[in-house]
Design an enzyme around this catalytic site. Structure first.
Site, PDB file in Angstrom:
ATOM      1  N   ALA A  78       0.858  -1.185   0.000  1.00  0.00           N
ATOM      2  CA  ALA A  78       0.000   0.000   0.000  1.00  0.00           C
ATOM      3  C   ALA A  78       0.889   1.228   0.000  1.00  0.00           C
ATOM      4  O   ALA A  78       2.063   1.166   0.389  1.00  0.00           O
ATOM      5  CB  ALA A  78      -0.901   0.035   1.235  1.00  0.00           C
ATOM      6  N   TYR A 145      -6.693   7.687   1.887  1.00  0.00           N
ATOM      7  CA  TYR A 145      -6.051   6.474   2.418  1.00  0.00           C
ATOM      8  C   TYR A 145      -7.041   5.657   3.242  1.00  0.00           C
ATOM      9  O   TYR A 145      -7.218   4.455   3.039  1.00  0.00           O
ATOM     10  CB  TYR A 145      -4.839   6.864   3.267  1.00  0.00           C
ATOM     11  CG  TYR A 145      -4.248   5.724   4.070  1.00  0.00           C
ATOM     12  CD1 TYR A 145      -3.418   4.785   3.471  1.00  0.00           C
ATOM     13  CD2 TYR A 145      -4.535   5.593   5.431  1.00  0.00           C
ATOM     14  CE1 TYR A 145      -2.884   3.739   4.209  1.00  0.00           C
ATOM     15  CE2 TYR A 145      -4.005   4.556   6.170  1.00  0.00           C
ATOM     16  CZ  TYR A 145      -3.187   3.625   5.563  1.00  0.00           C
ATOM     17  OH  TYR A 145      -2.666   2.588   6.290  1.00  0.00           O
ATOM     18  N   ARG A 213      -1.236   7.843  20.476  1.00  0.00           N
ATOM     19  CA  ARG A 213      -1.232   6.703  19.568  1.00  0.00           C
ATOM     20  C   ARG A 213      -1.058   5.433  20.390  1.00  0.00           C
ATOM     21  O   ARG A 213      -0.566   5.458  21.509  1.00  0.00           O
ATOM     22  CB  ARG A 213      -0.101   6.818  18.533  1.00  0.00           C
ATOM     23  CG  ARG A 213      -0.226   8.021  17.584  1.00  0.00           C
ATOM     24  CD  ARG A 213      -1.417   7.877  16.666  1.00  0.00           C
ATOM     25  NE  ARG A 213      -1.534   8.977  15.707  1.00  0.00           N
ATOM     26  CZ  ARG A 213      -2.282  10.051  15.898  1.00  0.00           C
ATOM     27  NH1 ARG A 213      -2.972  10.187  17.027  1.00  0.00           N
ATOM     28  NH2 ARG A 213      -2.356  10.983  14.977  1.00  0.00           N
TER      29      ARG A 213
END
Length: 309
Positions: A78, A145, A213
């Site tokens: 990707a 994306y 995150r």
């Protein structure tokens, strides 16, 4: 085992090459399909059981050749950059959605059923902010994306229902470890921060550094991928790959400083378009279906391995 290889798309890249090493150690042969746009030949070992096809998942004929004769597929290829998709939606769409559709068709034609797909926490957008995101959290892609990743999930589910494919969809949160390429402007924040810290160069944080995150060490992810390849049963439903731990970028910088014994100057700039503020995985489904190392690799241990310390 060696007669029927595992196909790893994007296998010369960061996650893919770590997976290739583990598959070889478990006795498999591996075929890698990679256009080497971000992957590197040197990430792959000089081993006769590794076959590298230099080609693009957007090329349907190339994908057919790569799938032929394989026992299973791990689809990692990707353009793995939110910003790249914002800058070039059409170009990233060719790799990130058309590539997945090419793979599904090639598998249907070749009678290959098992496929592991690298989706992303980006499919959730800012939904679930401030709490652990489970797989049923509403999807709200903010970028091309993320939209391509979510659409790929739907195509894989269609091919499961219509053609008997066995897709295992993993929504990766933030994976880090050796072979992340800090030279890429689209690289993960950890590899960029660590490289600049090692060189004593100033570090730029986009935002205030309090965005969070959920970081997972690549070796822990690879363990899960191998389990999914070898499992006799595939259960429906995507699986979050995270540790249910929120780490701020400022905490990450502090950990890097502890591992290296100090940090260069850190500056802050405006957030980038499409960046998500908070991201933390509810990983109950992951823990139900797969075994994670106990305990999972600690952030500082993972950073030390990334830095070769």
């Amino acid at each position: 085992m060696a007669d029927f290889p595992i196909l790893v798309t994007g296998g010369a890249g960061f996650i893919g090459s770590n997976l290739v090493d583990t598959l070889l150690a478990r006795g498999y042969s591996v075929r890698v399909l990679d256009n080497l746009s971000t992957g590197k030949r040197e990430n792959l070992p000089a081993d006769g059981r590794v076959e590298l096809i230099v080609g693009d998942v957007a090329d349907a004929e190339c994908v057919r050749q790569a799938v032929s004769g394989c026992r299973a597929v791990v689809h990692l290829a990707a353009v793995a950059s939110v910003q790249a998709s914002v800058d070039d939606p059409f170009g990233t769409h060719q790799s990130n959605l058309i590539g997945t559709l090419n793979l599904c068709e090639a598998m249907r034609e070749a009678g290959v059923r098992r496929v592991l797909f690298a989706s992303s926490a980006a499919v959730y957008g800012n939904n679930g902010e401030g709490q652990a995101i489970d797989e049923d959290t509403p999807k709200a892609p903010l970028t091309p994306y993320a939209a391509d990743k979510l659409a790929s999930e739907h195509y894989l589910d269609f091919y499961r229902r219509q053609h008997g494919l066995e897709p295992v969809i993993f929504r990766f949160f933030n994976i880090f470890g050796p072979r992340q390429d800090p030279s890429s402007p689209y690289s993960g924040v950890i590899s960029i921060f660590t490289e600049r810290a090692q060189k004593g160069l100033p570090i730029t944080v986009f935002g205030d550094g309090e965005q969070t995150r959920d970081f997972v060490y690549v070796g822990d992810l690879v363990d899960v991928l191998v389990q999914a390849l070898e499992s006799p049963v595939v259960e429906e439903g995507a699986v979050n790959v995270g540790l249910n731990r929120a780490t701020t970028l400022n905490q990450l910088l502090e950990a890097i400083g502890e591992v290296l014994g100090g940090l260069p100057a850190v500056g802050y700039q405006a957030p980038r378009a499409g960046d998500i503020r908070h991201s933390r995985a509810n990983n109950a489904r992951l823990l139900q279906r797969y075994r994670l190392p106990e305990p999972p690799t600690d952030m500082r241990d993972g950073l030390a391995r990334l830095l070769g310390l």
